[in-house]
Design a protein around this motif. Structure first.
Motif, short mmCIF file in Angstrom:
data_model
loop_
_atom_site.label_atom_id
_atom_site.label_comp_id
_atom_site.label_asym_id
_atom_site.label_seq_id
_atom_site.Cartn_x
_atom_site.Cartn_y
_atom_site.Cartn_z
N THR A 113 0.83 -1.21 0.00
CA THR A 113 0.00 0.00 0.00
C THR A 113 0.86 1.25 0.00
OG1 THR A 113 -1.66 -1.22 1.25
CG2 THR A 113 -1.87 1.17 1.20
N ASP A 114 1.90 1.25 0.82
CA ASP A 114 2.79 2.41 0.90
C ASP A 114 3.43 2.69 -0.45
OD1 ASP A 114 4.20 4.48 2.27
OD2 ASP A 114 5.99 3.18 2.25
N HIS A 115 3.83 1.64 -1.13
CA HIS A 115 4.47 1.81 -2.42
C HIS A 115 3.47 2.28 -3.49
CE1 HIS A 115 8.24 0.25 -0.99
NE2 HIS A 115 7.59 -0.76 -0.42
N LEU A 116 2.23 1.84 -3.37
CA LEU A 116 1.21 2.30 -4.31
C LEU A 116 0.94 3.79 -4.13
CD1 LEU A 116 -1.32 -0.69 -4.19
CD2 LEU A 116 0.29 -0.11 -6.01
N VAL A 117 0.96 4.24 -2.88
CA VAL A 117 0.79 5.67 -2.61
C VAL A 117 1.94 6.46 -3.22
CG1 VAL A 117 0.76 7.41 -0.76
CG2 VAL A 117 -0.59 5.32 -0.53
N ARG A 118 3.17 5.97 -3.01
CA ARG A 118 4.34 6.64 -3.58
C ARG A 118 4.28 6.65 -5.10
NH1 ARG A 118 8.89 3.69 -0.71
NH2 ARG A 118 7.75 3.43 1.18
N GLU A 119 3.81 5.55 -5.67
CA GLU A 119 3.69 5.47 -7.12
C GLU A 119 2.71 6.51 -7.63
OE1 GLU A 119 2.08 2.34 -10.47
OE2 GLU A 119 3.05 1.51 -8.69
N LYS A 120 1.58 6.69 -6.93
CA LYS A 120 0.60 7.71 -7.33
C LYS A 120 1.20 9.11 -7.20
CE LYS A 120 -3.67 5.20 -6.54
NZ LYS A 120 -4.93 5.14 -5.82
N ALA A 124 1.85 11.73 -10.24
CA ALA A 124 1.36 13.11 -10.21
C ALA A 124 2.49 14.09 -10.53
CB ALA A 124 0.75 13.41 -8.84
N ILE A 125 3.67 13.82 -10.00
CA ILE A 125 4.83 14.68 -10.28
C ILE A 125 5.17 14.62 -11.77
CG2 ILE A 125 7.32 14.94 -9.90
CD1 ILE A 125 6.80 13.97 -7.00
N ILE A 126 5.17 13.42 -12.32
CA ILE A 126 5.47 13.26 -13.75
C ILE A 126 4.44 14.00 -14.60
CG2 ILE A 126 5.57 11.58 -15.64
CD1 ILE A 126 6.81 9.61 -13.58
N GLU A 127 3.16 13.86 -14.26
CA GLU A 127 2.10 14.54 -15.00
C GLU A 127 2.26 16.05 -14.92
OE1 GLU A 127 -0.16 13.41 -17.14
OE2 GLU A 127 0.67 11.41 -16.83
N THR A 128 2.66 16.55 -13.76
CA THR A 128 2.88 18.00 -13.59
C THR A 128 4.00 18.47 -14.50
OG1 THR A 128 2.15 17.88 -11.30
CG2 THR A 128 3.46 19.79 -11.91
N GLU A 129 5.08 17.69 -14.58
CA GLU A 129 6.21 18.08 -15.43
C GLU A 129 5.84 17.99 -16.92
OE1 GLU A 129 8.86 19.60 -14.54
OE2 GLU A 129 8.42 19.38 -12.42
N LEU A 180 12.98 15.70 -14.03
CA LEU A 180 12.58 14.60 -13.16
C LEU A 180 13.77 13.92 -12.49
CD1 LEU A 180 9.73 13.01 -15.27
CD2 LEU A 180 9.50 14.36 -13.19
N GLY A 181 14.94 14.07 -13.06
CA GLY A 181 16.11 13.45 -12.45
C GLY A 181 16.29 13.89 -11.02
N LEU A 182 16.28 15.18 -10.78
CA LEU A 182 16.43 15.71 -9.44
C LEU A 182 15.21 15.41 -8.58
CD1 LEU A 182 18.12 17.33 -7.47
CD2 LEU A 182 17.08 19.42 -8.38
N VAL A 183 14.03 15.53 -9.17
CA VAL A 183 12.79 15.25 -8.43
C VAL A 183 12.77 13.81 -7.95
CG1 VAL A 183 10.27 15.05 -8.66
CG2 VAL A 183 11.44 17.04 -9.58
N LEU A 184 13.10 12.87 -8.84
CA LEU A 184 13.10 11.46 -8.46
C LEU A 184 14.13 11.18 -7.38
CD1 LEU A 184 12.70 9.70 -11.91
CD2 LEU A 184 11.02 9.88 -10.11
N TYR A 185 15.30 11.81 -7.49
CA TYR A 185 16.34 11.62 -6.49
C TYR A 185 15.85 12.11 -5.13
CZ TYR A 185 20.69 12.13 -3.95
OH TYR A 185 21.67 12.05 -3.01
N ILE A 186 15.30 13.31 -5.08
CA ILE A 186 14.80 13.85 -3.81
C ILE A 186 13.65 13.00 -3.30
CG2 ILE A 186 13.60 15.83 -2.79
CD1 ILE A 186 15.34 17.60 -4.67
N PHE A 187 12.76 12.58 -4.19
CA PHE A 187 11.62 11.75 -3.81
C PHE A 187 12.11 10.46 -3.15
CE2 PHE A 187 7.23 10.57 -4.07
CZ PHE A 187 7.23 9.21 -4.26
N LEU A 188 13.06 9.81 -3.76
CA LEU A 188 13.59 8.56 -3.21
C LEU A 188 14.34 8.80 -1.90
CD1 LEU A 188 14.79 6.81 -6.47
CD2 LEU A 188 12.79 6.24 -5.10
N LEU A 189 15.08 9.89 -1.85
CA LEU A 189 15.85 10.22 -0.66
C LEU A 189 14.94 10.47 0.53
CD1 LEU A 189 18.82 10.77 0.16
CD2 LEU A 189 18.38 13.18 -0.28
N VAL A 190 13.85 11.21 0.32
CA VAL A 190 12.92 11.53 1.39
C VAL A 190 12.10 10.31 1.80
CG1 VAL A 190 10.86 12.89 1.94
CG2 VAL A 190 12.79 13.96 0.76
N LYS A 191 11.71 9.49 0.87
CA LYS A 191 10.80 8.39 1.17
C LYS A 191 11.49 7.16 1.77
CE LYS A 191 7.05 10.36 -0.03
NZ LYS A 191 6.02 10.65 0.92
#
Length: 192
Positions: A113-120, A124-129, A180-191
């Motif tokens: 469930t946690d991973h599904l939330v992160r995936e959503k 959303a971040i990808i769609e915004t970009e 997205l490179g930086l966004v994904l890195y920060i996203f993974l780092l924070v999560k």
């Protein structure tokens, strides 16, 4: 009157070592198309071949004082192109292996469930970009990636050339990779 077009490659290299920009330009004009054709034959990608040749000539200028010709200038340049092509191919193989191993890992992974939330959240971040892309680029990109249309179908639908479609998709991917490179890195780092 003798011009730079009339002097030998060896003399041009001597002038280049001294920082003569006209000698550099003459070398560029003599060899750019031959080197581009050689790189294209090996890579099969005009843009990659063009980038490779531009990087080679940039390096030639910045390292002009260190140039040592064992044989001829043409042999030196062809060897430099060959080495860059080999490096590029090796890099692509490593990248491909990494993507394959990542795909194998994700296909064997059961998302909680946690991973599904992160995936959503990530989607959303990808769609915004994607939404932030310039309108025409976004339209071409979405037709390619979301509607799964071929470049030819997109070109016909939008009344533009296939080359324009190809370039728009390529540019969109470059922009998204940077954003997205930086966004994904920060996203993974924070999560994690």
């Amino acid at each position: 009157m003798i011009t730079l077009r009339d002097i030998s490659d060896q003399d041009l290299v001597s002038l280049l070592r001294e920082g003569n920009k006209d000698a550099y330009t003459e070398i560029y004009n003599r060899y750019k198309w031959l080197l581009h054709a050689h790189a294209y034959k090996k890579l099969g990608d005009r843009d990659a071949a063009n980038d490779l040749v531009q990087e080679l000539f940039t390096s030639l200028w910045t390292r002009r004082g260190d140039i040592v010709l064992i044989s001829t200038l043409s042999a030196y340049l062809y060897t430099a192109v060959r080495n860059r092509v080999l490096n590029m191919m090796e890099h692509k193989q490593v990248e491909s292996k990494y993507i394959d191993s990542l795909a194998a890992y994700t296909s064997n992974y059961v998302a909680g469930t946690d991973h599904l939330v992160r995936e959503k959240q990530l989607m959303a971040i990808i769609e915004t970009e994607i939404a932030a892309l310039p309108p025409k680029m976004r339209e071409v990109f979405e037709l390619s990636r979301k509607s799964h249309l071929s470049h030819k179908e997109i070109a016909e639908q939008l009344n533009i050339s296939e080359e324009t479609v190809k370039k728009q998709v390529k540019n969109a991917l470059k922009v998204l990779r940077v954003r997205l490179g930086l966004v994904l890195y920060i996203f993974l780092l924070v999560k994690f």
